[in-house]
Scaffold this active site. Structure first.
Site, PDB file in Angstrom:
ATOM      1  N   HIS A 192      -7.520  -5.817   0.062  1.00 30.80           N
ATOM      2  CA  HIS A 192      -6.530  -4.886   0.514  1.00 30.80           C
ATOM      3  C   HIS A 192      -5.645  -5.592   1.581  1.00 30.80           C
ATOM      4  CE1 HIS A 192      -4.093  -1.157   0.357  1.00 30.80           C
ATOM      5  NE2 HIS A 192      -4.415  -1.223   1.576  1.00 30.80           N
ATOM      6  N   SER A 221       0.963  -1.071   0.136  1.00 30.92           N
ATOM      7  CA  SER A 221      -0.146  -0.062   0.067  1.00 30.92           C
ATOM      8  C   SER A 221       0.810   1.350   0.123  1.00 30.92           C
ATOM      9  CB  SER A 221      -0.953  -0.235   1.135  1.00 30.92           C
ATOM     10  OG  SER A 221      -2.104   0.930   0.979  1.00 30.92           O
ATOM     11  N   ASP A 267     -10.155  -4.705  -4.404  1.00 31.41           N
ATOM     12  CA  ASP A 267      -9.213  -3.974  -3.235  1.00 31.41           C
ATOM     13  C   ASP A 267     -10.010  -2.514  -3.241  1.00 31.41           C
ATOM     14  OD1 ASP A 267      -7.566  -1.981  -1.748  1.00 31.41           O
ATOM     15  OD2 ASP A 267      -5.934  -3.215  -2.631  1.00 31.41           O
TER      16      ASP A 267
END
Length: 227
Positions: free
Chosen positions: A202, A117, A175
């Site tokens: 995610h 991320s 996601d």
């Protein structure tokens, strides 16, 4: 021929995480890579205010590579200050990697990077610098999970030229924090990127299909095997 040693990857956690939390959430991945690669996580420099979504039993506060700023979907969900990837990262975020020689000397050297991320967005910038010969970042490859490109004007130079560093881009089709098109867009900034798609959201996947892809990618860089 010398016996191959495990690769060593510097692991950069996501927004509102920490090195400890990344280690907790990558147990399946670390098990899958056992004997092939070791993940060494470090903490991002900026402490963030605790929120209701944080682990109340955790002994470390949430952290970020850039203060206050969050991925767009997460910021709306958490009621935090809303931003887009345009201003998510600052060059100061590179300092925990490049300006902590004592920590890197203690834990390094590293063969590559693994970013998740916000940490993956930062890792992509490091890849761009390394591809240009920056001696601060002696890594040969990166695994970028749920990554994206910053759209801040000051960061445009990172993506202006194709990034000639081997990368594996892990993209979650569902996601809701970093949408899959953002990760695929970043992958296009690299020369011959390997893209691994999974049906989840995610997180860092480590099911058999993903394990196979990780190992096939990492085998290209195994020390002691003439690579």
């Amino acid at each position: 021929m010398a016996e191959a040693r495990p690769l060593r990857l510097l692991a950069l956690h996501g927004y509102r995480q920490s090195a400890r939390r990344l280690r907790q959430r990558t147990g399946a991945l670390r098990k899958a890579l056992r004997g092939r690669a070791e993940l060494v996580a470090i903490d991002a420099p900026h402490l963030l205010p605790s929120g209701a979504e944080d682990d109340p039993d955790g002994d470390d506060p949430p952290r970020g590579w850039c203060p206050v700023l969050t991925p767009p979907a997460a910021s709306r969900r958490q009621g935090a200050r809303v931003t887009s990837p345009k201003a998510l990262l600052s060059l100061s975020s590179l300092r925990p990697i490049s300006a902590r020689p004592a920590a890197l000397a203690e834990h390094g050297p590293f063969d590559g990077l693994l970013g998740f991320s916000q940490g993956a967005a930062l890792a992509a910038m490091v890849c761009a610098l390394r591809a240009r010969g920056d001696p601060r970042f002696p890594v040969a490859f990166a695994v970028l999970v749920a990554a994206f490109a910053s759209r801040a004007p000051a960061h445009g130079h990172f993506y202006r030229e194709p990034i000639a560093l081997p990368t594996l881009h892990v993209v979650g089709d569902t996601d809701a924090v970093i949408a899959a098109p953002l990760s695929r867009e970043l992958a296009q900034c690299f020369v011959e990127p390997v893209v691994l798609t999974h049906p989840g959201g995610h997180f860092i996947p480590a099911a058999p299909a993903q394990k196979k892809a990780y190992l096939e990618f990492l085998e290209r860089f195994c020390p002691g095997q003439g690579q």
